[in-house]
Scaffold this motif. Structure first.
Motif, PDB file in Angstrom:
ATOM      1  N   ASP A   4       0.825  -1.207   0.000  1.00 33.45           N
ATOM      2  CA  ASP A   4       0.000   0.000   0.000  1.00 33.45           C
ATOM      3  C   ASP A   4       0.859   1.258   0.000  1.00 33.45           C
ATOM      4  O   ASP A   4       0.498   2.272  -0.607  1.00 33.45           O
ATOM      5  CB  ASP A   4      -0.926   0.020   1.225  1.00 33.45           C
ATOM      6  N   TYR A   5       1.999   1.192   0.705  1.00 29.85           N
ATOM      7  CA  TYR A   5       2.881   2.342   0.822  1.00 29.85           C
ATOM      8  C   TYR A   5       4.334   1.911   0.646  1.00 29.85           C
ATOM      9  O   TYR A   5       4.712   0.789   0.989  1.00 29.85           O
ATOM     10  CB  TYR A   5       2.742   3.015   2.202  1.00 29.85           C
ATOM     11  N   LYS A  29       5.722   6.891  -1.871  1.00 26.44           N
ATOM     12  CA  LYS A  29       4.363   7.007  -1.357  1.00 26.44           C
ATOM     13  C   LYS A  29       4.423   6.778   0.149  1.00 26.44           C
ATOM     14  O   LYS A  29       4.778   5.691   0.617  1.00 26.44           O
ATOM     15  CB  LYS A  29       3.439   5.978  -2.014  1.00 26.44           C
ATOM     16  N   VAL A  30       4.080   7.813   0.922  1.00 28.00           N
ATOM     17  CA  VAL A  30       4.333   7.806   2.362  1.00 28.00           C
ATOM     18  C   VAL A  30       3.053   8.095   3.136  1.00 28.00           C
ATOM     19  O   VAL A  30       2.263   8.973   2.769  1.00 28.00           O
ATOM     20  CB  VAL A  30       5.404   8.863   2.732  1.00 28.00           C
ATOM     21  N   ALA A  31       2.883   7.370   4.236  1.00 28.52           N
ATOM     22  CA  ALA A  31       1.831   7.671   5.215  1.00 28.52           C
ATOM     23  C   ALA A  31       2.481   7.780   6.581  1.00 28.52           C
ATOM     24  O   ALA A  31       3.503   7.135   6.858  1.00 28.52           O
ATOM     25  CB  ALA A  31       0.764   6.590   5.226  1.00 28.52           C
ATOM     26  N   THR A 121       3.129  -5.319   7.826  1.00 30.04           N
ATOM     27  CA  THR A 121       1.714  -4.974   8.017  1.00 30.04           C
ATOM     28  C   THR A 121       1.523  -4.146   9.283  1.00 30.04           C
ATOM     29  O   THR A 121       2.080  -4.473  10.338  1.00 30.04           O
ATOM     30  CB  THR A 121       0.850  -6.246   8.107  1.00 30.04           C
ATOM     31  N   ILE A 122       0.732  -3.093   9.149  1.00 29.08           N
ATOM     32  CA  ILE A 122       0.442  -2.199  10.261  1.00 29.08           C
ATOM     33  C   ILE A 122      -1.062  -2.130  10.460  1.00 29.08           C
ATOM     34  O   ILE A 122      -1.825  -2.006   9.505  1.00 29.08           O
ATOM     35  CB  ILE A 122       0.966  -0.770   9.982  1.00 29.08           C
ATOM     36  N   THR A 130      -0.241  -2.239   4.371  1.00 28.87           N
ATOM     37  CA  THR A 130       1.092  -2.812   4.212  1.00 28.87           C
ATOM     38  C   THR A 130       2.062  -1.746   3.707  1.00 28.87           C
ATOM     39  O   THR A 130       1.669  -0.764   3.077  1.00 28.87           O
ATOM     40  CB  THR A 130       1.067  -3.983   3.216  1.00 28.87           C
ATOM     41  N   ALA A 131       3.328  -1.962   3.996  1.00 28.94           N
ATOM     42  CA  ALA A 131       4.365  -1.033   3.566  1.00 28.94           C
ATOM     43  C   ALA A 131       5.649  -1.791   3.295  1.00 28.94           C
ATOM     44  O   ALA A 131       5.984  -2.757   3.998  1.00 28.94           O
ATOM     45  CB  ALA A 131       4.603   0.037   4.615  1.00 28.94           C
TER      46      ALA A 131
END
Length: 459
Positions: A4-5, A29-31, A121-122, A130-131
């Motif tokens: 996802d990131y 791509k950052v969260a 996974t967070i 996921t990242a």
């Protein structure tokens, strides 16, 4: 595997903010997830509101000193509610500013506590994402020793929201947080008692600096009780009673008690065990203290899990805002900017915003002697009354000190106690970091009259 990131950051304090924006600037791509106000300890409950309190606490001395120059200052008083409200407003303004910076950088902000489910996974805001890479930048939190009655005690978090100014505040702890708040509250007109376990405050600082600050605090009316620990706290009709370890010592009664006995990495509930991340135990000495844990990292901030990194206070290396920022940017440069580099933890300057103020960079005298022997170190020291106080009548002194390698003449450390110490040492830190020698200092022409010129005129 598709994620996802590219990067998910847990914690929007100094390190997390710096890393997320730098990584996003490289196209990642950052969260970033944050359960509290964006800005972390420094902006919300540390450096910024504390320094504003420092500024506020110094006006009474200025009012007094003005008389020496012929100014007539009338009756003064502090509007406590206005004081704490405007500080809180500034904290919220800065927090919103950081939110705007994240949006401008293209970083997605998730206002929620996050925890690890597995290495990629967070769990955050009731969902799982996921990242490819994860950065932990959750900072630290204040701790209180396990002593009877500690439920009556506040920490530094609550100091910025006291409903009214205390008449008498007791402070437990000898570190910079306890020292700074002791000086702030004394400057604001409170009676202040500080209880320390050893003979001197500020363990780890140069001994001359420790002595000078402690004597200055006592001179300004702070009651320092040394070589004692608090064994119990009880609520009594007069307020809160602190029983001390010295049997013949009378208990201290205050209306507010601050525990400034250290901070610990805020790693609880992060799910570190789910991702196989190693911790480093460290024990805090003293009765009632427990073992704390920091996240183990290498020089690049990498944890035991190759795709998970950590920066800032949760790694418990040098717990300073500029260090967290530097570590965060170095991480982003390495992992996303194709510029592999480690943050340099050597010659990091720091300050104690006490009264008198102090700042330092490089090695202490004791550290230098331990490394080079007593004959291998040369000390230059100056102690004097600054020109400003020649008309005020105040007995405040300034102390300046250089620690020099006797063989190479390289300046290993610079230390100062006195007004504007932080501003002066910041400039001196450049010279120390570059490896300047005492001859380089001597060859520099001083600005006269100034306190700072003493660093280039010491003989």
């Amino acid at each position: 595997m598709t994620f996802d990131y590219d990067l998910f950051v847990i914690g929007a304090g100094s390190g997390g903010l710096a890393a997320s924006k730098r990584a996003a600037s490289y196209g990642a791509k950052v969260a970033i997830a944050e359960e509290s106000l964006v800005g972390g300890t420094c902006v919300v409950r540390g450096c910024i509101p504390k320094k504003l309190m420092v500024y506020g606490s110094r006006f009474p001395a200025l009012f007094h000193d003005a008389a020496g120059y012929g100014w007539q200052v009338g009756e003064t008083s502090l509007d406590w509610q206005h004081f704490i409200t405007v500080i809180d407003n500034e904290v919220n303004r800065l927090s919103q500013l950081h939110i705007n910076f994240l949006a401008k950088a293209g970083v997605e902000l998730i206002p929620s506590r996050a925890a690890l489910v597995d290495p990629h996974t967070i769990e955050v805001d009731g969902r799982k994402v996921t990242a490819e890479k994860i950065l932990i930048a959750v900072g630290g939190r204040p701790i209180k020793p396990d002593i009877p009655g500690m439920e009556h005690v506040i920490t530094s978090n609550e100091m910025f929201h006291l409903p009214e100014k205390p008449k008498h505040i007791a402070i437990i702890g000898a570190g910079y947080i306890g020292v700074e708040f002791a000086c702030i509250m004394r400057g604001l007109g409170c009676e202040v008692t500080q209880i320390i376990r050893k003979d001197l405050i500020l363990r780890g600082f140069d001994r001359d600096i420790r002595n000078e600050i402690q004597q200055g605090m006592i001179h300004h009316g702070i009651h320092v009780i040394a070589d004692n620990v608090v064994t119990a706290i009880d609520r009594v009709p007069e307020g809160l009673k602190l029983t001390l370890s010295e049997q013949d010592r009378e208990p201290v009664v205050a209306d507010v008690i601050l525990a400034a006995t250290g901070r610990t990495p805020y790693v609880e509930g992060l799910g570190l065990e789910n991702a196989g991340i190693d911790l480093v135990p460290s024990s805090l000495e003293g009765p009632g203290y427990s073992t704390t844990n920091a996240i183990a990292v290498n020089e690049f901030g990498q944890t035991s899990q190759p795709n998970i990194f950590a920066v800032g206070d949760c790694t418990d290396r040098i717990n300073l805002t500029p260090v967290a920022i530097g570590e965060g940017r170095a991480f982003a440069d390495t992992e996303f900017g194709n510029l592999r580099r480690a943050f340099n933890h050597e010659t990091v300057a720091s300050a104690v915003f006490s009264t008198p103020e102090a700042a330092t960079v490089g090695m202490t005298e004791d550290d230098a002697i331990a490394q080079l022997s007593e004959d291998g170190v040369k000390i230059y020291r100056a102690r004097f009354r600054p020109l400003f106080h020649s008309l005020t009548g105040a007995a405040d002194k300034t102390l300046m000190k250089l620690v020099v390698n006797a063989q190479t003449e390289r300046v290993l450390g610079a230390h100062m106690v006195g007004e504007y110490s932080a501003e002066i040492i910041q400039g001196v830190a450049i010279a120390v970091t570059m490896g300047a020698t005492k001859k380089d200092f001597d060859a520099t022409v001083g600005i006269h009259p100034s306190t700072a010129e003493e660093f280039v005129t010491m003989r």
